[in-house]
Design an enzyme around this catalytic site. Structure first.
Site, PDB file in Angstrom:
ATOM      1  N   ALA A  86       3.756   0.894   0.185  1.00  0.00           N
ATOM      2  CA  ALA A  86       3.679   2.493  -0.068  1.00  0.00           C
ATOM      3  C   ALA A  86       2.530   2.966   0.835  1.00  0.00           C
ATOM      4  O   ALA A  86       2.012   2.351   1.736  1.00  0.00           O
ATOM      5  CB  ALA A  86       3.260   2.348  -1.630  1.00  0.00           C
ATOM      6  N   HIS A  87       2.589   4.445   0.379  1.00  0.00           N
ATOM      7  CA  HIS A  87       1.859   5.138   1.291  1.00  0.00           C
ATOM      8  C   HIS A  87       0.427   4.918   1.216  1.00  0.00           C
ATOM      9  O   HIS A  87      -0.255   4.344   0.036  1.00  0.00           O
ATOM     10  CB  HIS A  87       1.824   6.848   0.888  1.00  0.00           C
ATOM     11  CG  HIS A  87       1.381   6.788  -0.767  1.00  0.00           C
ATOM     12  ND1 HIS A  87       0.440   7.358  -0.969  1.00  0.00           N
ATOM     13  CD2 HIS A  87       2.341   6.801  -1.666  1.00  0.00           C
ATOM     14  CE1 HIS A  87       0.209   7.479  -2.247  1.00  0.00           C
ATOM     15  NE2 HIS A  87       1.539   7.372  -2.841  1.00  0.00           N
ATOM     16  N   ASN A  88      -0.364   4.987   2.225  1.00  0.00           N
ATOM     17  CA  ASN A  88      -1.740   4.676   2.579  1.00  0.00           C
ATOM     18  C   ASN A  88      -2.076   3.385   2.229  1.00  0.00           C
ATOM     19  O   ASN A  88      -3.486   2.941   2.338  1.00  0.00           O
ATOM     20  CB  ASN A  88      -2.642   5.616   1.579  1.00  0.00           C
ATOM     21  CG  ASN A  88      -2.584   6.995   2.199  1.00  0.00           C
ATOM     22  OD1 ASN A  88      -1.666   8.073   1.475  1.00  0.00           O
ATOM     23  ND2 ASN A  88      -3.304   7.621   3.191  1.00  0.00           N
TER      24      ASN A  88
END
Length: 346
Positions: free
Chosen positions: A240-242
């Site tokens: 997922a993001h980051n």
């Protein structure tokens, strides 16, 4: 592709015992090999197959002794197992040694492409893309604007790499993978309707990373999703993001890592593991398959279960989990006996 025993021995720095001009065209397991096959024998447990195999050439250790006559040509090396691995790598390089550009395809005028490239048909390469030397892009790929891909990378068929992604050298991305798609960023308004938050970050993949088929790596909301050097991702993984994954960490299939989680170096994560967002996992952590991670993990922890806890404690506890029906039955029996005896004592 045909090779002689002599040519193979030169690649492996080995010695031929038998017909140096024996030709092989395929690789096989020793118990299944037919005429024209090359195989290896490293484990003495399989030595009996050396007398019955139809393989044309067998790679063996220099100090390996046979109890009776072997009809195959032998190539003697220091370490047969490692030598066969070297040969597999060489074979793969030769097999995938494509160059040039197929048509139809689209390459932006502003793209910069290094030497000895291969770009397959129906590929799209956007504005300001930079491809290093010896990059291979197989058919039906999408390379978005401002993407950078380093030297000696291979992007297999059907991969989609969104804009702003940065990929280091010697990486492999297998078919169907998506790198740089939007992270799962939504927030409800006053009416409870979810609105998408713009995902304006990117993905950074460092050198020597392998990404398995149909895996997805989301771009950051702000900043970067980072996959460090030497990371190996299996098929069907969601990052997922980051998220940040430390160098030389390996993750098995169907694992999902939620947003903003930090995973340390040299971790081993089994298949179907779920990791919640905003947690930190230390270095050299081992997570067994199908575990659920909902807390921070310190360096060198080994965990299992959902929610996960210490691996040794899990194994001890599992004895009780497995015997729970018997334990409950015993408790009920004791309760019944206690009640009966209590009535008799009244």
């Amino acid at each position: 592709m045909n090779f002689t025993a002599k040519q193979i021995a030169e690649i492996l720095q080995g010695d031929v015992e038998g017909n140096s001009e024996e030709i092989v065209s395929k690789l096989a397991k020793i118990e299944e090999a037919q005429k024209g096959s090359l195989t290896f024998l490293a484990n003495p447990k399989y030595s009996s197959f050396a007398y019955t195999t139809s393989a044309s050439v067998i790679i063996v250790n220099k100090d390996f002794t046979f109890e009776k006559e072997v009809h195959s040509t032998l190539i003697r090396v220091e370490d047969a197992y490692n030598a066969f691995g070297t040969l597999l790598e060489y074979y793969n390089q030769v097999k995938n040694n494509k160059f040039g550009r197929e048509t139809p395809l689209f390459i932006s005028n502003s793209a910069k492409i290094g030497k000895d490239e291969y770009i397959g048909a129906f590929t799209y390469i956007g504005d300001n893309v930079i491809l290093g030397n010896n990059v291979k892009i197989y058919p039906n790929c999408y390379i978005g604007d401002n993407v950078t891909i380093g030297d000696d990378c291979v992007v297999f068929s059907g991969v989609k790499i969104y804009s702003e992604t940065i990929i280091g050298a010697n990486c492999k991305i297998h078919s169907g993978s998506v790198v740089g798609s939007d992270g799962f960023g939504f927030a409800p308004d006053k009416e409870g309707v979810y609105k998408a938050l713009p995902q304006i970050g990117n993905v950074i993949i460092e050198d020597n990373v392998d990404i398995g088929a149909n895996s997805t790596i989301d771009r950051a909301t702000l900043g970067s999703t980072i996959i460090r050097k030497g990371v190996k991702l299996d098929n069907q993984i969601q990052i997922a993001h980051n998220v940040e994954i430390g160098k030389n960490t390996v993750i098995a299939s169907q694992t999902g890592v939620a947003g903003s989680t930090k995973i340390g170096e040299s971790c081993m994560i089994g298949g179907q593991v779920g990791i919640v967002g905003h947690v930190t996992i230390g270095n050299n952590v081992k997570i067994q398959a199908q575990s659920g991670i909902g807390r921070n993990l310190s360096d060198n922890e080994k965990v299992q279960g959902s929610p996960a806890f210490n691996y040794s404690d899990f194994n001890k506890s599992y004895v009780h989990f497995r015997n729970l029906p018997k334990t409950v039955a015993t408790i009920h029996k004791l309760e019944k006996e206690y009640k009966t005896q209590s009535k008799e004592n009244e």
